[in-house]
Design a protein around this motif. Structure first.
Motif, short mmCIF file in Angstrom:
data_model
loop_
_atom_site.label_atom_id
_atom_site.label_comp_id
_atom_site.label_asym_id
_atom_site.label_seq_id
_atom_site.Cartn_x
_atom_site.Cartn_y
_atom_site.Cartn_z
N ASP A 118 0.85 -1.19 0.00
CA ASP A 118 0.00 0.00 0.00
C ASP A 118 0.89 1.24 0.00
N ARG A 119 1.23 1.69 -1.19
CA ARG A 119 2.13 2.85 -1.34
C ARG A 119 1.50 4.12 -0.77
N THR A 120 0.19 4.27 -0.89
CA THR A 120 -0.48 5.45 -0.34
C THR A 120 -0.33 5.49 1.17
N LEU A 121 -0.45 4.35 1.81
CA LEU A 121 -0.27 4.27 3.26
C LEU A 121 1.15 4.68 3.63
N GLN A 122 2.13 4.20 2.88
CA GLN A 122 3.51 4.58 3.13
C GLN A 122 3.69 6.09 3.03
N LYS A 123 3.14 6.70 1.99
CA LYS A 123 3.27 8.15 1.79
C LYS A 123 2.63 8.91 2.94
N LYS A 124 1.48 8.46 3.37
CA LYS A 124 0.79 9.13 4.47
C LYS A 124 1.56 8.96 5.78
N ALA A 125 2.16 7.80 5.99
CA ALA A 125 2.97 7.59 7.19
C ALA A 125 4.21 8.49 7.16
N TYR A 126 4.82 8.65 6.00
CA TYR A 126 5.96 9.56 5.88
C TYR A 126 5.51 11.00 6.14
N ARG A 127 4.31 11.33 5.71
CA ARG A 127 3.80 12.69 5.95
C ARG A 127 3.59 12.92 7.44
N VAL A 128 3.05 11.93 8.15
CA VAL A 128 2.89 12.05 9.60
C VAL A 128 4.25 12.27 10.24
N LEU A 129 5.23 11.49 9.85
CA LEU A 129 6.57 11.61 10.40
C LEU A 129 7.16 12.98 10.12
N SER A 130 6.99 13.45 8.90
CA SER A 130 7.49 14.78 8.52
C SER A 130 6.81 15.87 9.33
N CYS A 131 5.50 15.79 9.48
CA CYS A 131 4.77 16.79 10.27
C CYS A 131 5.19 16.74 11.73
N MET A 132 5.45 15.55 12.23
CA MET A 132 5.94 15.42 13.60
C MET A 132 7.25 16.16 13.77
N HIS A 133 8.13 15.97 12.82
CA HIS A 133 9.43 16.62 12.87
C HIS A 133 9.28 18.14 12.82
N GLU A 134 8.36 18.62 11.99
CA GLU A 134 8.19 20.06 11.81
C GLU A 134 7.46 20.72 12.97
N THR A 135 6.42 20.10 13.49
CA THR A 135 5.54 20.79 14.43
C THR A 135 5.63 20.32 15.86
N CYS A 136 6.16 19.15 16.11
CA CYS A 136 6.10 18.58 17.46
C CYS A 136 7.47 18.19 17.99
N ARG A 137 8.49 18.69 17.42
CA ARG A 137 9.85 18.28 17.79
C ARG A 137 10.09 18.44 19.29
N ASP A 138 9.74 19.59 19.87
CA ASP A 138 10.00 19.83 21.29
C ASP A 138 9.23 18.87 22.18
N ALA A 139 7.99 18.56 21.81
CA ALA A 139 7.19 17.63 22.61
C ALA A 139 7.70 16.21 22.51
N MET A 140 8.31 15.86 21.39
CA MET A 140 8.76 14.49 21.16
C MET A 140 10.12 14.20 21.78
N LEU A 141 11.00 15.16 21.85
CA LEU A 141 12.37 14.91 22.28
C LEU A 141 12.46 14.16 23.62
#
Length: 113
Positions: A87-110
């Motif tokens: 499911d390539r679409t699922l992969q792309k969406k999972a990468y998008r979640v990861l990218s958004c996490m990196h961009e918007t939630c970095r401080d909360a995740m560290l």
């Protein structure tokens, strides 16, 4: 697509924590739900995949309102989705979640990594 995600994001910002937590638990369950064993490449499989795609979109929209432990749960769900070569679409969406996490939630995740 973009306007819907912005609407979800805005809703998450003003939403009651209990409602947001319930939404998160529901989408987590749907994302991790296994495909029924008797599912072939037909309509049921398409519907199951579509549900998972939408749940990842919603996760992207609400993630900036989630606390660290919930972000960790979301993060921990991603590796199997990223490896899903059927499911390539699922992969792309999972990468998008990861990218958004990196961009918007970095401080909360560290602290949770």
């Amino acid at each position: 697509g973009r306007f819907i995600l912005e609407t979800i994001h805005s809703y998450a910002k003003v939403s009651d924590v209990a409602v947001l937590n319930q939404c998160f638990m529901t989408l987590t369950k749907k994302i991790l739900e296994d495909a029924p064993g008797d599912m072939d490449e037909g309509e049921a499989l398409t519907k199951w995949r579509g549900t998972r795609h939408v749940m990842l979109d919603i996760a992207t929209g609400i993630m900036s309102s989630l606390d660290g432990p919930k972000l960790q749960i979301l993060y921990d769900m991603l590796p199997p989705l990223l490896k899903d070569d059927k499911d390539r679409t699922l992969q792309k969406k999972a990468y998008r979640v990861l990218s958004c996490m990196h961009e918007t939630c970095r401080d909360a995740m560290l602290p949770h990594l």
